[in-house]
Write an enzyme that holds these catalytic residues in place. Structure first.
Site, PDB file in Angstrom:
ATOM      1  N   LYS A  78      73.563  74.526  59.909  1.00  0.00           N
ATOM      2  CA  LYS A  78      73.424  74.354  61.357  1.00  0.00           C
ATOM      3  C   LYS A  78      73.564  72.865  61.674  1.00  0.00           C
ATOM      4  O   LYS A  78      73.015  72.019  60.936  1.00  0.00           O
ATOM      5  CB  LYS A  78      72.047  74.878  61.793  1.00  0.00           C
ATOM      6  CG  LYS A  78      71.838  74.955  63.299  1.00  0.00           C
ATOM      7  CD  LYS A  78      70.483  75.598  63.616  1.00  0.00           C
ATOM      8  CE  LYS A  78      70.250  75.799  65.099  1.00  0.00           C
ATOM      9  NZ  LYS A  78      68.960  76.460  65.398  1.00  0.00           N
ATOM     10  N   SER A 153      69.393  80.267  68.623  1.00  0.00           N
ATOM     11  CA  SER A 153      70.330  79.179  68.750  1.00  0.00           C
ATOM     12  C   SER A 153      71.216  78.973  67.525  1.00  0.00           C
ATOM     13  O   SER A 153      72.241  78.294  67.621  1.00  0.00           O
ATOM     14  CB  SER A 153      69.565  77.876  69.023  1.00  0.00           C
ATOM     15  OG  SER A 153      68.741  77.549  67.927  1.00  0.00           O
ATOM     16  N   SER A 177      65.218  81.535  66.462  1.00  0.00           N
ATOM     17  CA  SER A 177      66.622  81.138  66.350  1.00  0.00           C
ATOM     18  C   SER A 177      67.310  81.434  65.034  1.00  0.00           C
ATOM     19  O   SER A 177      68.524  81.232  64.932  1.00  0.00           O
ATOM     20  CB  SER A 177      66.771  79.646  66.647  1.00  0.00           C
ATOM     21  OG  SER A 177      66.825  79.458  68.024  1.00  0.00           O
TER      22      SER A 177
HETATM   23  N1  GLN Z   1      65.529  80.995  72.091  1.00  0.00           N
HETATM   24  C1  GLN Z   1      64.338  80.233  71.955  1.00  0.00           C
HETATM   25  C2  GLN Z   1      64.450  79.007  72.820  1.00  0.00           C
HETATM   26  O1  GLN Z   1      65.369  78.924  73.541  1.00  0.00           O
HETATM   27  C3  GLN Z   1      64.106  79.863  70.521  1.00  0.00           C
HETATM   28  C4  GLN Z   1      64.997  78.778  70.074  1.00  0.00           C
HETATM   29  C5  GLN Z   1      64.790  78.399  68.637  1.00  0.00           C
HETATM   30  O2  GLN Z   1      64.143  79.090  67.867  1.00  0.00           O
HETATM   31  N2  GLN Z   1      65.310  77.229  68.308  1.00  0.00           N
HETATM   32  O3  GLN Z   1      63.653  78.139  72.802  1.00  0.00           O
END
Ligand code: GLN
Length: 499
Positions: A78, A153, A177
């Site tokens: 990532k 994400s 994410s």
């Molecule tokens: N979708 C969640 C957010 O927008 C989690 C994101 C993540 O785990 N980085 O914060």
């Protein structure tokens, strides 16, 4: 789901000399060449570096050395994990041109284990999002259906594995994410216990919640990657200081006698799609018929998880992202007349809408007069969630829930409505707030033919029992959809071993 050319089998073949790391890499790069234009999983493909790395792995094998447990395994990272001298963008314009002067600890550990990094993957800007649509570089598409999101994400990392661009990947999970995109892309994704994996070199979003974890095509493969990157690190003061038993240590044991609780607040949640609920019921039955005892359990405070998360995560983010001021990293707005204007212009141009929204939410939640009402209350909810999980784990070894309320949604469907988007993580967030591990395992498909993920949750540092249960689910899963571009690798035994 076992994959002939998954992490374990590639490493075994490369270590024994049956395959070369270079041939394995080329087969993956061919799939990248054929399908990356459609999927856009990567911000950067590191083909040249990967080729050099693969050939050095092959040299080690040829000279009688063991390159390590991930020998020749192509892995994607990532793009919020620092890689020395290679752009690390967080899919944000604010980091334009920035090249980290060091490698994240997990990147060093992958190299030490013999892995071959194939590239840096797309994400929602600074990991804020659930669809990878919040990237400054455009969305990633789901390898099962390019009109759908891959989740987020870590959508790029999930997509690289689903499309067969890499055998495994690393992502980060602050509120879901890793697990949510894993579910939507039909791969395994695990968030470890907070502190099991070093965060050194993971660009911070919400430091008390962020964890690095693996994606792979099978539970065993995910556990192997996790074991290669986890362990104490003096560069991260929140990293556990003692070595724990490997995550893969209970694999193959089955679930005879294991106590499995189905979280009622999640299995009966409003908004859970009927086809996902049906798979959860089937997953519970699969564990029961394999010898586990299965019963519903209440974990009442999880219903407040989403609300607490959207105070705590933005609060921490507003602090963490204060460092992007146009002075120290990346983008600096040109032509400004004083420093305040330079800060304002750089941040206004450098950050996207969702990041700005979180910074404002977080700053507000922490401001004088509101701190106790918002941030303080959210921290209390966090404690309640931990207590409710502790009570559940007095009776159960692992807990089960859906990973997401539905399958992959069309690109654009939720991007204009942040609240609807946030609801995607309603089942994954509680584990982050508690600091507990959880894994998403593909378990058949929905009415639309797209993958569904089931989540196995476990108490802190019980990754081994979590993967043990997850492996049984995997073996009992209805047929899982395979993304069209993930063709079987046709690899010949290496010329070297034929000699
Ligand atoms: N979708 C969640 C957010 O927008 C989690 C994101 C993540 O785990 N980085 O914060």
């Amino acid at each position: 789901m076992s994959d002939t050319f998954g992490v374990a089998s590639i490493a075994a073949s490369v270590r024994s000399g049956a395959l070369t790391a270079s041939d394995v890499l080329e087969a993956h790069l061919e799939r990248v060449a054929a399908h990356e234009d459609t999927i856009h999983a990567f911000n950067t493909v590191l083909a040249d570096e990967a080729r050099r790395r693969a050939s050095s792995v092959d040299d080690r094998v040829a000279s009688g050395h063991d390159p390590g447990p991930l020998a020749g395994v192509p892995i994607a990272l990532k793009d919020n994990l620092c890689t020395r001298g290679t752009p690390t963008t967080c899919s944000s314009r604010i980091l334009d041109g920035w090249r980290p002067p060091y490698d994240a600890t997990v990147v060093e550990r992958l190299a030490a284990a013999g892995a071959v990094v194939v590239g840096k993957t797309n994400l929602d800007e600074f990991a804020m999002g659930s669809s990878t649509e919040n990237s400054a570089f455009g969305p990633t598409r789901n390898p099962h259906d390019p009109t759908r999101v891959p989740g987020g994400s870590s959508g790029g990392s999930a997509a690289t594995v689903a499309a067969g661009f890499a055998a495994g990947a690393l992502g980060s999970d602050t509120g879901g994410s890793i697990r949510q995109p894993a579910a939507l892309c039909g791969v395994v994704g695990a968030k470890p216990t907070y502190g099991l994996v070093s965060r050194y070199g993971l660009i911070a979003f919400a430091s008390s919640l962020d964890q690095v974890g693996p994606f792979a095509m099978s539970v065993e493969d995910a556990a192997l990657i996790l074991d290669a990157v986890s362990g104490p690190d003096p560069f991260d003061s929140t990293c556990l200081t003692s070595v724990v038993s490997p995550s893969a240590s209970n694999l193959g044991r089955g679930v005879e006698g294991l106590r499995v609780g189905i979280i009622s607040e999640m299995s009966e949640a409003e908004g859970l799609a009927p086809d996902v609920r049906a798979r959860l019921v089937q997953a519970a039955e699969a564990l029961e018929s394999s010898g586990a005892t299965v019963a519903p359990v209440n974990v009442p405070a999880v219903t407040y998880g989403l609300s607490a998360y959207y105070l705590i995560a933005p609060a921490e983010a507003s602090s963490n992202l204060a460092r992007y001021d146009g002075v120290r990293y990346g983008l600096r707005a040109p032509g400004t007349s004083d420093i305040t204007e330079m800060y304002t212009e750089s941040r206004s141009r450098g950050f996207g809408d969702e990041v700005k929204r979180r910074i404002m939410l977080g700053t507000y939640a922490l401001s004088a007069g509101y701190y106790d009402a918002y941030y303080g209350q959210a921290q209390k909810v966090r404690t309640l969630i931990i207590r409710d999980f502790d009570a559940a784990y007095e009776k159960f070894d692992v807990l089960l829930s859906p990973t997401t309320p539905g399958t992959a949604f069309p690109i654009g469907e939720k991007s204009a409505d942040p609240l609807t988007m946030y609801l995607n993580d309603v089942f994954t967030i509680p584990s982050n707030l508690a600091g507990h591990p959880a894994v998403s395992v593909p378990f058949g498909s929905g009415d639309d033919g797209l993958p569904i993920g089931i989540q196995v949750l476990a108490p802190a540092l019980r990754e081994a029992v979590m993967f043990q249960a997850a492996e049984v689910l995997e073996s009992k899963s209805p047929a899982n959809p395979i993304a069209p571009m993930r063709s079987a690798l046709s690899l010949q035994p290496s010329a070297r071993s034929a000699k």
